[in-house]
Design a protein around this motif. Structure first.
Motif, short mmCIF file in Angstrom:
data_model
loop_
_atom_site.label_atom_id
_atom_site.label_comp_id
_atom_site.label_asym_id
_atom_site.label_seq_id
_atom_site.Cartn_x
_atom_site.Cartn_y
_atom_site.Cartn_z
N GLN A 119 0.83 -1.19 0.00
CA GLN A 119 0.00 0.00 0.00
C GLN A 119 0.87 1.25 0.00
O GLN A 119 1.78 1.40 0.81
CB GLN A 119 -0.92 0.01 1.23
N MET A 120 0.58 2.15 -0.93
CA MET A 120 1.34 3.38 -1.05
C MET A 120 0.85 4.42 -0.04
O MET A 120 -0.25 4.31 0.50
CB MET A 120 1.22 3.95 -2.47
N HIS A 121 1.70 5.41 0.21
CA HIS A 121 1.38 6.56 1.07
C HIS A 121 1.16 6.16 2.53
O HIS A 121 0.47 6.88 3.27
CB HIS A 121 0.15 7.32 0.54
N GLU A 167 6.75 3.99 -0.47
CA GLU A 167 7.26 4.23 -1.82
C GLU A 167 8.74 4.60 -1.83
O GLU A 167 9.38 4.60 -2.89
CB GLU A 167 6.45 5.32 -2.53
N GLN A 355 -4.61 7.40 2.93
CA GLN A 355 -3.85 7.35 1.69
C GLN A 355 -4.26 8.47 0.74
O GLN A 355 -3.41 9.08 0.08
CB GLN A 355 -4.03 6.00 1.01
N MET A 356 -5.55 8.76 0.68
CA MET A 356 -6.03 9.82 -0.19
C MET A 356 -5.51 11.18 0.27
O MET A 356 -5.09 12.01 -0.54
CB MET A 356 -7.57 9.81 -0.21
N ARG A 358 -2.77 11.69 1.92
CA ARG A 358 -1.32 11.75 1.72
C ARG A 358 -0.96 11.95 0.25
O ARG A 358 0.13 12.43 -0.07
CB ARG A 358 -0.70 10.45 2.21
N ASP A 359 -1.86 11.59 -0.65
CA ASP A 359 -1.57 11.69 -2.08
C ASP A 359 -1.81 13.12 -2.54
O ASP A 359 -2.76 13.43 -3.25
CB ASP A 359 -2.46 10.70 -2.86
N ARG A 360 -0.92 14.02 -2.13
CA ARG A 360 -1.09 15.44 -2.43
C ARG A 360 -1.05 15.69 -3.94
O ARG A 360 -1.83 16.50 -4.47
CB ARG A 360 0.02 16.24 -1.74
N THR A 361 -0.16 15.02 -4.63
CA THR A 361 -0.04 15.23 -6.07
C THR A 361 -1.35 14.89 -6.78
O THR A 361 -1.83 15.66 -7.63
CB THR A 361 1.10 14.37 -6.66
N GLY A 362 -1.94 13.74 -6.43
CA GLY A 362 -3.20 13.35 -7.05
C GLY A 362 -4.32 14.33 -6.74
O GLY A 362 -5.13 14.66 -7.62
N GLU A 420 -4.72 -1.13 -7.91
CA GLU A 420 -5.40 -1.42 -6.65
C GLU A 420 -5.91 -2.85 -6.62
O GLU A 420 -5.92 -3.49 -5.56
CB GLU A 420 -6.55 -0.44 -6.46
#
Length: 634
Positions: A119-121, A167, A355-356, A358-362, A420
């Protein structure tokens, strides 16, 4: 691996907290006359043999390596033993001399797949805590779960990277983390498919050393490995070599050279025994039968003299679970998953929200995509809302808004969801959670961001185009847009569940193109549209989206204002435009209801596809039937 990581030793001590919190038995896994065939539409009989009556016994406390050349059947044997594949397999598989019962064995084993899918982030410790909360029952206190997490982290030497996001881990650290995630519920049997793939020689040595030490903690560790370096070959307690679907050696690494003598061969001094065996069966397929006969399809185990006697098998109670007189296995009501649906749902939802966030770029990409798209669409159709000379442009504006929602929310899952799915398959197979809990959490976690961004876009384009400032019309405009977005997302999940990213990126636009064509077909034909296309358009959610948005703007609306410089505005009355466009003028709630039906259908279809993909046997059967139909057709 980094030099800092090399300095971290693997702890060689029992897992006291883990053995107290999740007690498990010691298990020996044995298989007899195991054969396996796969469906092949190109063969006359429809089946292609993969394994041919192989035998063997993998013992507790030992590290076993399944080796062989490419295509020999290594992964197939591992998948069958792990229970990942059952269709097409014949033979007897026993656990502690009793028939294997999959519902129970699934809870007592873990399968670590070849790819390091994590799992990322999430930091290492966060990933471990979520794994412990999902895999250990809610009756276990949180402090005990933390103690287990810390114990496993220290065992695998991950304490220096506990606060590192996954990551940013090195290859060796990622491999350790994938193993650590499966250790938190103390599985007595661990399967690993090619655990050394992608690692350098030193990292391979560290990985095998890790597995060796885990096996010494009374666990049965079984891995496939293509061709290990000579320096680590002796690390294995047992080597099981397959070639052309047959067992050509079963026993200790040190007994491989004496085994060659039995068959009438001698291993050259400049070759390692394993390399020589694989090279021999690969270059001389006729030798497979000689080795197979000598080892009796794996029934003979060439063990060292000190290990000639098998370890005593653990006894079993008369109940329906594996057990040991001094150890607790699992509760009878805890066979499927460690937690209830609601506990699984809440844990997964918490993980997805984290996770959402933490995903600042997305988040930035999605925010500016909606903001800029709204500004561009609003700028193109600026101020046309009440201009009778621009009624056709208002219709184009309605189509444009639907196209934005359709492509934006279909393509995002198509490009992201396949990754996913890979993660979910590993966690689901290892009984972390159920599909219902996962899919419910996924659906709920995506809702807030989608609603906020959709409303932002709708508000921008509605106000910039000077549409009527009426509450009901604005509400209907936003609801239709939101419904189209949610339906498109469901369609995207369907495509992303079936296809890989590469194939999905082709299939997605290919599916959307005819939907868009049907959405605008018949514009200007009035009532001359063919009955077949009338039905097709009604059954297209994007057509209902276009009609619904038009109705939010035109239904029961006063005539639009014709500019002074225009002599005549033919479409000043919107009902004339709706008639020419072959669209019914009615309350938008009718179209909203139809779109919601499609929304539910797509979400349900995506769930069923995922359920099918999680059943490897069913998925392979569907693929076989599809290929057979295509072959017969063409």
């Amino acid at each position: 691996m980094t030099s800092e990581e090399v300095q971290v030793p693997l702890r060689n001590k029992p897992l006291k907290h883990l053995n107290r919190v999740a007690k498990r038995p010691k298990l020996d896994l044995e298989f007899q006359d195991l054969s396996y065939s796969v469906r092949d539409s190109n063969l006359k009989g429809g089946w292609r043999p993969i394994l041919n009556s192989v035998n063997g016994k993998f013992r507790c406390g030992e590290l076993t390596a399944i080796m062989g050349p490419s295509g020999a059947g290594k992964s197939s044997l591992l998948n069958i033993l792990a229970g990942c594949v059952t269709a097409g397999a014949k033979g007897v598989i026993t656990v502690n001399d009793r028939p294997r019962e999959m519902r129970i064995f699934n809870k007592l084993s873990s399968y670590i797949m070849q790819e390091d899918t994590i799992q990322m982030h999430l930091t290492v410790k966060e990933a471990m805590i979520y794994a412990a909360c999902l895999k250990l029952g809610s009756h276990i206190e949180y402090k005990d779960k933390l103690a287990v997490v810390d114990e496993v982290i220290n065992l695998l030497g991950l304490e220096k990277c506990t606060d590192t996001l996954s990551e940013y881990l090195s290859g060796g650290q990622r491999k350790r983390l994938t193993v650590a995630l499966e250790l938190v519920n103390n599985p007595p049997v661990i399967f690993l498919d090619e655990p050394t793939t992608g690692l350098d020689n030193y990292a391979i040595k560290q990985c095998i050393d890790l597995l060796k030490k885990i096996s010494q903690l009374d666990r049965t560790v079984i891995c496939t490995i293509h061709q290990p370096p000579a320096s680590i070959f002796q690390y294995f307690d047992q080597v099981y070599i397959v070639a052309n679907g047959s067992c050509v050696y079963n026993g200790s690494p040190t007994q491989l050279v004496p085994f060659f003598s039995l068959v009438g061969y001698s291993c050259p001094s400049n070759n390692t025994p394993c390399d020589f065996m694989i090279e021999l069966v690969h270059s001389q397929p006729s030798m497979v039968q000689s080795f197979r006969t000598a080892i009796q399809d794996g029934k003979i185990n060439m063990r060292e003299a000190s290990n000639t006697d098998d370890k005593p098998a653990k006894s079993l109670d008369d109940g329906d679970i594996y057990t040991d007189p001094t150890e607790i296995v699992i509760e009878k009501n805890d066979i499927e998953f460690a937690n209830s649906f609601f506990v699984q749902f809440s844990i997964l939802l918490s993980r997805m929200f984290l996770q959402m966030r933490r995903d600042r770029t997305g988040l930035y990409i999605q925010f500016f995509h909606h903001l800029l798209s709204g500004a561009i669409v609003g700028g193109i159709f600026y101020g046309i809302g009440n201009d009778a000379s621009q009624t056709i442009a208002i219709f184009k504006y309605c189509v444009c808004c639907n196209v934005f929602y359709m492509y934006t929310y279909v393509m995002m899952p198509v490009l992201l969801f396949p990754l996913e799915v890979k993660l979910m398959k590993r966690e689901y197979f290892n009984r972390w959670y159920g599909l219902k809990a996962y899919y419910s959490a996924l659906t709920v976690s995506m809702m807030p961001l989608l609603v906020v961004l959709s409303l932002m876009f709708s508000t921008i384009v509605y106000l910039m185009t000077h549409q009527p400032l009426e509450g009901d019309r604005f509400l209907g405009f936003c609801l239709i847009g939101l419904a189209v977005a949610l339906t498109s997302q469901g369609l995207g999940y369907c495509i992303g569940s079936i296809f890989s990213i590469t194939n999905g990126s082709v299939v997605g636009p290919s599916v959307l193109a005819p939907l868009l064509a049907l959405a605008v077909y018949g514009m200007g034909y009035r009532s001359s549209i063919e009955p077949f296309y009338k039905v097709m358009m009604t059954l297209t959610y994007i057509r209902n989206g276009v009609v619904g948005v038009c109705n939010t703007l035109f239904y029961q609306r006063a005539p639009l204002v014709c500019p002074e410089d225009q002599i005549y505005c033919h479409y000043a009355h919107p009902d004339i435009l709706m008639a020419d466009m072959a669209m019914p003028l009615m309350d938008y709630k009718y179209q909203l209801g139809i779109i919601c039906i499609f929304m539910v259908l797509f979400r349900l279809l995506a769930y069923l596809v995922l359920k099918c993909r999680l059943n490897n046997d069913l998925a392979s059967r569907i693929v076989y039937l599809f290929k057979k139909v295509v072959k017969h057709r063409y």
